[in-house]
Motif scaffolding. Structure first.
Motif, PDB file in Angstrom:
ATOM      1  N   TYR A 192       0.830  -1.215   0.000  1.00 14.25           N
ATOM      2  CA  TYR A 192       0.000   0.000   0.000  1.00 14.25           C
ATOM      3  C   TYR A 192       0.861   1.260   0.000  1.00 14.25           C
ATOM      4  CZ  TYR A 192      -3.899  -3.037   1.292  1.00 14.25           C
ATOM      5  OH  TYR A 192      -4.852  -4.022   1.307  1.00 14.25           O
ATOM      6  N   GLU A 193       0.399   2.301  -0.689  1.00 14.78           N
ATOM      7  CA  GLU A 193       1.029   3.611  -0.595  1.00 14.78           C
ATOM      8  C   GLU A 193       0.537   4.299   0.674  1.00 14.78           C
ATOM      9  OE1 GLU A 193       0.708   6.120  -3.982  1.00 14.78           O
ATOM     10  OE2 GLU A 193       1.480   4.608  -5.388  1.00 14.78           O
ATOM     11  N   ILE A 194       1.434   5.040   1.311  1.00 17.89           N
ATOM     12  CA  ILE A 194       1.115   5.696   2.579  1.00 17.89           C
ATOM     13  C   ILE A 194       0.836   7.175   2.337  1.00 17.89           C
ATOM     14  CG2 ILE A 194       1.944   6.248   4.893  1.00 17.89           C
ATOM     15  CD1 ILE A 194       1.382   3.247   4.397  1.00 17.89           C
ATOM     16  N   ASN A 195      -0.248   7.670   2.919  1.00 18.14           N
ATOM     17  CA  ASN A 195      -0.652   9.074   2.781  1.00 18.14           C
ATOM     18  C   ASN A 195      -0.309   9.855   4.045  1.00 18.14           C
ATOM     19  OD1 ASN A 195      -2.124   8.542   0.208  1.00 18.14           O
ATOM     20  ND2 ASN A 195      -3.403   7.306   1.566  1.00 18.14           N
ATOM     21  N   ILE A 196       0.235  11.066   3.835  1.00 16.80           N
ATOM     22  CA  ILE A 196       0.672  11.897   4.957  1.00 16.80           C
ATOM     23  C   ILE A 196      -0.364  12.978   5.270  1.00 16.80           C
ATOM     24  CG2 ILE A 196       2.339  13.688   5.618  1.00 16.80           C
ATOM     25  CD1 ILE A 196       4.513  12.030   4.351  1.00 16.80           C
ATOM     26  N   VAL A 197      -0.623  13.165   6.559  1.00 19.87           N
ATOM     27  CA  VAL A 197      -1.406  14.290   7.070  1.00 19.87           C
ATOM     28  C   VAL A 197      -0.442  15.176   7.837  1.00 19.87           C
ATOM     29  CG1 VAL A 197      -3.147  14.940   8.789  1.00 19.87           C
ATOM     30  CG2 VAL A 197      -3.611  13.087   7.195  1.00 19.87           C
ATOM     31  N   GLU A 198      -0.565  16.486   7.677  1.00 14.39           N
ATOM     32  CA  GLU A 198       0.338  17.412   8.371  1.00 14.39           C
ATOM     33  C   GLU A 198       0.234  17.213   9.881  1.00 14.39           C
ATOM     34  OE1 GLU A 198       3.339  19.981   8.885  1.00 14.39           O
ATOM     35  OE2 GLU A 198       2.576  19.384   6.899  1.00 14.39           O
ATOM     36  N   GLY A 199       1.355  16.864  10.502  1.00 12.84           N
ATOM     37  CA  GLY A 199       1.385  16.650  11.948  1.00 12.84           C
ATOM     38  C   GLY A 199       1.541  17.952  12.709  1.00 12.84           C
ATOM     39  N   GLU A 200       1.978  17.852  13.954  1.00 13.86           N
ATOM     40  CA  GLU A 200       2.086  19.028  14.820  1.00 13.86           C
ATOM     41  C   GLU A 200       3.438  19.027  15.527  1.00 13.86           C
ATOM     42  OE1 GLU A 200      -2.645  19.280  16.099  1.00 13.86           O
ATOM     43  OE2 GLU A 200      -1.241  18.089  17.297  1.00 13.86           O
ATOM     44  N   ARG A 201       4.074  20.189  15.576  1.00 12.44           N
ATOM     45  CA  ARG A 201       5.375  20.296  16.266  1.00 12.44           C
ATOM     46  C   ARG A 201       5.231  19.973  17.754  1.00 12.44           C
ATOM     47  NH1 ARG A 201       9.215  20.222  12.248  1.00 12.44           N
ATOM     48  NH2 ARG A 201       8.373  21.368  10.478  1.00 12.44           N
ATOM     49  N   ASN A 202       4.070  20.273  18.325  1.00 13.12           N
ATOM     50  CA  ASN A 202       3.863  20.010  19.755  1.00 13.12           C
ATOM     51  C   ASN A 202       3.638  18.528  20.058  1.00 13.12           C
ATOM     52  OD1 ASN A 202       4.031  22.738  20.083  1.00 13.12           O
ATOM     53  ND2 ASN A 202       2.034  23.005  21.052  1.00 13.12           N
ATOM     54  N   ASN A 203       3.406  17.745  19.029  1.00 11.69           N
ATOM     55  CA  ASN A 203       3.089  16.324  19.213  1.00 11.69           C
ATOM     56  C   ASN A 203       4.381  15.536  19.444  1.00 11.69           C
ATOM     57  OD1 ASN A 203       1.680  13.885  19.221  1.00 11.69           O
ATOM     58  ND2 ASN A 203       1.627  13.743  16.985  1.00 11.69           N
ATOM     59  N   ILE A 204       5.063  15.886  20.515  1.00 13.38           N
ATOM     60  CA  ILE A 204       6.386  15.317  20.785  1.00 13.38           C
ATOM     61  C   ILE A 204       6.258  13.933  21.435  1.00 13.38           C
ATOM     62  CG2 ILE A 204       7.486  17.568  20.994  1.00 13.38           C
ATOM     63  CD1 ILE A 204       7.447  17.167  24.042  1.00 13.38           C
ATOM     64  N   LYS A 205       7.292  13.133  21.224  1.00 13.88           N
ATOM     65  CA  LYS A 205       7.364  11.814  21.847  1.00 13.88           C
ATOM     66  C   LYS A 205       8.266  11.908  23.068  1.00 13.88           C
ATOM     67  CE  LYS A 205       8.285   6.967  20.717  1.00 13.88           C
ATOM     68  NZ  LYS A 205       8.728   6.038  19.654  1.00 13.88           N
ATOM     69  N   ILE A 206       7.754  11.518  24.212  1.00 17.11           N
ATOM     70  CA  ILE A 206       8.540  11.609  25.440  1.00 17.11           C
ATOM     71  C   ILE A 206       9.481  10.411  25.512  1.00 17.11           C
ATOM     72  CG2 ILE A 206       8.430  11.590  27.956  1.00 17.11           C
ATOM     73  CD1 ILE A 206       5.855  13.231  27.694  1.00 17.11           C
ATOM     74  N   THR A 207      10.761  10.694  25.265  1.00 17.08           N
ATOM     75  CA  THR A 207      11.785   9.659  25.216  1.00 17.08           C
ATOM     76  C   THR A 207      12.895   9.929  26.229  1.00 17.08           C
ATOM     77  OG1 THR A 207      11.335   9.378  22.852  1.00 17.08           O
ATOM     78  CG2 THR A 207      13.379   8.426  23.697  1.00 17.08           C
ATOM     79  N   TYR A 208      13.293  11.181  26.327  1.00 17.76           N
ATOM     80  CA  TYR A 208      14.374  11.578  27.225  1.00 17.76           C
ATOM     81  C   TYR A 208      13.843  12.545  28.295  1.00 17.76           C
ATOM     82  CZ  TYR A 208      17.190   9.683  23.415  1.00 17.76           C
ATOM     83  OH  TYR A 208      17.722   8.858  22.459  1.00 17.76           O
ATOM     84  N   PRO A 209      14.592  12.721  29.414  1.00 22.87           N
ATOM     85  CA  PRO A 209      14.122  13.611  30.481  1.00 22.87           C
ATOM     86  C   PRO A 209      13.774  15.017  29.987  1.00 22.87           C
ATOM     87  CG  PRO A 209      15.967  12.303  31.271  1.00 22.87           C
ATOM     88  CD  PRO A 209      15.821  11.988  29.801  1.00 22.87           C
ATOM     89  N   ILE A 210      14.515  15.556  29.033  1.00 21.77           N
ATOM     90  CA  ILE A 210      14.241  16.907  28.535  1.00 21.77           C
ATOM     91  C   ILE A 210      12.872  16.974  27.857  1.00 21.77           C
ATOM     92  CG2 ILE A 210      15.362  16.509  26.316  1.00 21.77           C
ATOM     93  CD1 ILE A 210      15.435  19.787  28.341  1.00 21.77           C
ATOM     94  N   ASP A 211      12.420  15.852  27.289  1.00 22.00           N
ATOM     95  CA  ASP A 211      11.116  15.829  26.624  1.00 22.00           C
ATOM     96  C   ASP A 211       9.986  16.025  27.629  1.00 22.00           C
ATOM     97  OD1 ASP A 211      12.394  15.228  24.191  1.00 22.00           O
ATOM     98  OD2 ASP A 211      12.351  13.089  24.623  1.00 22.00           O
ATOM     99  N   LEU A 212      10.145  15.454  28.814  1.00 22.90           N
ATOM    100  CA  LEU A 212       9.123  15.609  29.845  1.00 22.90           C
ATOM    101  C   LEU A 212       9.056  17.065  30.313  1.00 22.90           C
ATOM    102  CD1 LEU A 212       7.118  13.701  31.275  1.00 22.90           C
ATOM    103  CD2 LEU A 212       8.748  13.545  33.159  1.00 22.90           C
TER     104      LEU A 212
END
Length: 221
Positions: A192-212
Protein backbone atom coordinates in the motif's frame (compact mmCIF):
# COMPACT_ATOMS: atom_id res chain seq x y z
CA UNK A 1 -18.61 3.87 10.56
CA UNK A 2 -16.95 2.66 13.77
CA UNK A 3 -13.68 4.11 15.08
CA UNK A 4 -11.01 2.67 17.36
CA UNK A 5 -7.85 4.08 18.93
CA UNK A 6 -5.06 1.65 19.80
CA UNK A 7 -2.71 3.30 22.29
CA UNK A 8 0.56 1.39 22.45
CA UNK A 9 2.32 1.65 25.80
CA UNK A 10 5.29 -0.68 25.79
CA UNK A 11 8.08 1.70 26.85
CA UNK A 12 10.59 0.56 29.44
CA UNK A 13 11.90 3.94 30.59
CA UNK A 14 15.56 3.08 29.94
CA UNK A 15 16.35 6.28 28.04
CA UNK A 16 14.49 8.31 30.67
CA UNK A 17 17.07 7.06 33.21
CA UNK A 18 14.25 5.85 35.44
CA UNK A 19 12.86 2.47 36.43
CA UNK A 20 9.32 3.76 35.89
CA UNK A 21 8.10 3.18 32.32
CA UNK A 22 7.63 6.47 30.44
CA UNK A 23 3.87 6.07 30.09
CA UNK A 24 3.47 6.11 33.88
CA UNK A 25 5.63 9.15 34.63
CA UNK A 26 3.77 12.17 35.99
CA UNK A 27 3.09 15.05 33.62
CA UNK A 28 1.30 17.96 35.21
CA UNK A 29 0.32 15.69 38.12
CA UNK A 30 -1.20 13.00 35.90
CA UNK A 31 0.45 9.90 34.35
CA UNK A 32 1.46 10.48 30.73
CA UNK A 33 -0.78 7.68 29.46
CA UNK A 34 -3.86 9.31 30.98
CA UNK A 35 -3.23 12.54 29.05
CA UNK A 36 -3.03 10.49 25.85
CA UNK A 37 -6.28 8.62 26.52
CA UNK A 38 -8.03 11.91 27.36
CA UNK A 39 -7.06 13.40 23.99
CA UNK A 40 -8.79 10.59 22.09
CA UNK A 41 -11.80 10.61 24.42
CA UNK A 42 -12.27 14.35 23.79
CA UNK A 43 -12.01 14.12 20.00
CA UNK A 44 -15.10 14.54 17.82
CA UNK A 45 -14.57 11.05 16.42
CA UNK A 46 -15.02 9.46 19.87
CA UNK A 47 -13.17 6.20 19.09
CA UNK A 48 -13.39 3.14 21.28
CA UNK A 49 -10.07 3.07 23.12
CA UNK A 50 -7.78 0.05 23.41
CA UNK A 51 -4.67 0.36 25.58
CA UNK A 52 -1.86 -2.13 25.00
CA UNK A 53 0.28 -2.78 28.08
CA UNK A 54 2.65 -5.54 29.03
CA UNK A 55 0.67 -8.09 31.01
CA UNK A 56 2.68 -7.56 34.19
CA UNK A 57 1.72 -3.85 34.17
CA UNK A 58 -2.06 -4.37 34.13
CA UNK A 59 -2.48 -4.47 37.92
CA UNK A 60 -0.27 -1.41 38.35
CA UNK A 61 -2.33 0.48 35.77
CA UNK A 62 -5.54 -0.50 37.60
CA UNK A 63 -4.09 0.95 40.82
CA UNK A 64 -3.15 4.17 39.03
CA UNK A 65 -6.66 4.52 37.59
CA UNK A 66 -8.07 4.14 41.09
CA UNK A 67 -5.55 6.54 42.63
CA UNK A 68 -6.21 9.27 40.06
CA UNK A 69 -9.94 8.55 39.82
CA UNK A 70 -9.48 7.93 36.10
CA UNK A 71 -12.65 6.45 34.62
CA UNK A 72 -12.51 7.05 30.85
CA UNK A 73 -13.70 3.73 29.34
CA UNK A 74 -10.98 1.67 27.68
CA UNK A 75 -10.06 -1.95 27.04
CA UNK A 76 -6.72 -3.42 28.15
CA UNK A 77 -4.85 -5.75 25.81
CA UNK A 78 -1.64 -7.64 26.58
CA UNK A 79 1.42 -6.41 24.71
CA UNK A 80 3.94 -8.56 22.88
CA UNK A 81 7.72 -8.84 22.78
CA UNK A 82 7.89 -6.26 19.96
CA UNK A 83 5.65 -3.30 19.10
CA UNK A 84 4.60 -5.26 16.01
CA UNK A 85 3.07 -8.01 18.16
CA UNK A 86 1.45 -5.51 20.54
CA UNK A 87 -0.37 -3.82 17.67
CA UNK A 88 -1.20 -7.20 16.10
CA UNK A 89 -2.86 -8.32 19.37
CA UNK A 90 -4.98 -5.17 19.47
CA UNK A 91 -5.94 -5.34 15.78
CA UNK A 92 -7.00 -8.97 16.11
CA UNK A 93 -9.28 -8.05 19.02
CA UNK A 94 -11.37 -5.72 16.81
CA UNK A 95 -14.20 -7.59 15.12
CA UNK A 96 -16.34 -4.89 13.45
CA UNK A 97 -15.63 -2.93 10.26
CA UNK A 98 -13.87 0.23 11.37
CA UNK A 99 -11.03 2.71 11.05
CA UNK A 100 -8.23 2.34 13.57
CA UNK A 101 -5.82 5.01 14.80
CA UNK A 102 -2.63 3.63 16.30
CA UNK A 103 -0.86 6.03 18.64
CA UNK A 104 2.20 6.09 20.88
CA UNK A 105 1.19 6.31 24.53
CA UNK A 106 4.08 8.71 25.09
CA UNK A 107 2.75 11.35 22.67
CA UNK A 108 0.37 12.92 25.22
CA UNK A 109 0.13 16.35 23.55
CA UNK A 110 -1.62 15.15 20.40
CA UNK A 111 -4.53 17.47 19.61
CA UNK A 112 -8.10 16.41 18.98
CA UNK A 113 -7.86 18.27 15.65
CA UNK A 114 -5.01 16.04 14.47
CA UNK A 115 -6.80 12.90 15.67
CA UNK A 116 -9.95 13.81 13.75
CA UNK A 117 -7.98 14.87 10.64
CA UNK A 118 -6.25 11.48 10.53
CA UNK A 119 -9.56 9.62 10.80
CA UNK A 120 -11.19 11.76 8.09
CA UNK A 121 -8.24 11.38 5.71
CA UNK A 122 -8.07 7.62 6.28
CA UNK A 123 -11.77 7.33 5.46
CA UNK A 124 -11.13 9.04 2.12
CA UNK A 125 -7.83 7.33 1.22
CA UNK A 126 -7.66 4.11 3.23
CA UNK A 127 -4.82 5.31 5.44
CA UNK A 128 -3.29 8.51 6.82
CA UNK A 129 -0.26 9.08 9.04
CA UNK A 130 0.79 12.25 10.85
CA UNK A 131 4.21 13.63 9.86
CA UNK A 132 6.02 16.98 9.90
CA UNK A 133 8.50 18.28 7.35
CA UNK A 134 12.08 18.41 8.56
CA UNK A 135 13.23 21.88 9.58
CA UNK A 136 16.85 20.74 9.92
CA UNK A 137 19.42 19.89 7.29
CA UNK A 138 19.61 16.11 6.91
CA UNK A 139 22.48 13.84 5.92
CA UNK A 140 22.52 10.10 5.24
CA UNK A 141 25.39 7.89 6.34
CA UNK A 142 25.92 4.86 4.11
CA UNK A 143 28.99 2.66 3.73
CA UNK A 144 31.02 5.15 5.77
CA UNK A 145 30.16 8.12 3.53
CA UNK A 146 27.66 10.90 4.15
CA UNK A 147 25.48 12.65 1.61
CA UNK A 148 23.06 15.55 1.90
CA UNK A 149 19.33 14.93 1.46
CA UNK A 150 16.77 17.52 0.39
CA UNK A 151 15.07 18.47 3.62
CA UNK A 152 11.88 19.56 1.86
CA UNK A 153 11.51 15.90 0.81
CA UNK A 154 12.10 14.57 4.35
CA UNK A 155 9.20 14.03 6.76
CA UNK A 156 9.50 13.09 10.43
CA UNK A 157 6.84 10.51 11.15
CA UNK A 158 4.56 10.80 14.18
CA UNK A 159 1.38 9.12 15.32
CA UNK A 160 -1.61 8.75 15.02
CA UNK A 161 -1.26 6.39 12.08
CA UNK A 162 -4.77 5.56 10.93
CA UNK A 163 -5.94 2.75 8.66
CA UNK A 164 -9.02 0.80 7.71
CA UNK A 165 -9.23 -2.35 9.79
CA UNK A 166 -9.27 -4.43 6.60
CA UNK A 167 -5.85 -3.06 5.57
CA UNK A 168 -4.39 -3.57 9.07
CA UNK A 169 -5.61 -7.14 9.47
CA UNK A 170 -4.12 -8.11 6.11
CA UNK A 171 -0.81 -6.30 6.74
CA UNK A 172 -0.32 -7.80 10.20
CA UNK A 173 -0.49 -11.32 8.79
CA UNK A 174 3.06 -10.75 7.53
CA UNK A 175 6.01 -12.20 9.42
CA UNK A 176 7.82 -9.70 11.65
CA UNK A 177 11.07 -8.13 10.46
CA UNK A 178 13.29 -5.50 12.07
CA UNK A 179 12.44 -3.18 9.16
CA UNK A 180 8.98 -2.71 10.70
CA UNK A 181 9.61 0.43 12.76
CA UNK A 182 6.00 1.63 12.77
CA UNK A 183 2.59 0.66 11.43
CA UNK A 184 3.10 2.54 8.16
CA UNK A 185 6.17 0.41 7.37
CA UNK A 186 4.13 -2.75 7.98
CA UNK A 187 1.28 -1.59 5.72
CA UNK A 188 3.70 -0.31 3.05
CA UNK A 189 5.44 -3.69 2.95
CA UNK A 190 2.07 -5.22 2.13
CA UNK A 191 1.88 -3.14 -1.05
CA UNK A 192 0.00 0.00 0.00
CA UNK A 193 1.03 3.61 -0.60
CA UNK A 194 1.11 5.70 2.58
CA UNK A 195 -0.65 9.07 2.78
CA UNK A 196 0.67 11.90 4.96
CA UNK A 197 -1.41 14.29 7.07
CA UNK A 198 0.34 17.41 8.37
CA UNK A 199 1.38 16.65 11.95
CA UNK A 200 2.09 19.03 14.82
CA UNK A 201 5.38 20.30 16.27
CA UNK A 202 3.86 20.01 19.76
CA UNK A 203 3.09 16.32 19.21
CA UNK A 204 6.39 15.32 20.79
CA UNK A 205 7.36 11.81 21.85
CA UNK A 206 8.54 11.61 25.44
CA UNK A 207 11.79 9.66 25.22
CA UNK A 208 14.37 11.58 27.23
CA UNK A 209 14.12 13.61 30.48
CA UNK A 210 14.24 16.91 28.54
CA UNK A 211 11.12 15.83 26.62
CA UNK A 212 9.12 15.61 29.84
CA UNK A 213 10.26 19.10 30.84
CA UNK A 214 9.28 20.43 27.40
CA UNK A 215 5.86 18.75 27.62
CA UNK A 216 5.27 20.42 31.00
CA UNK A 217 6.12 23.77 29.46
CA UNK A 218 3.86 23.22 26.45
CA UNK A 219 0.96 22.23 28.68
CA UNK A 220 1.34 25.39 30.74
CA UNK A 221 1.05 27.46 27.58
Amino acid sequence: MKYYAVIVAGGSGNRMQTETPKQFLLLKNLPVLMHTIKAFAQSDTQPKIIVVLHENQHKYWARLCEEFNFNIPHTLIAGGTERFYSVKNAVESIKEESFVAIHDAVRPLVSTVLIDNCFRSAEMQGNAIAAVQSSDSVRMLKNGKTSALKRDEIYLVQTPQTFSLEILKKAYKQDFTTHFTDDASVVEADGYEINIVEGERNNIKITYPIDLELAELLLKN
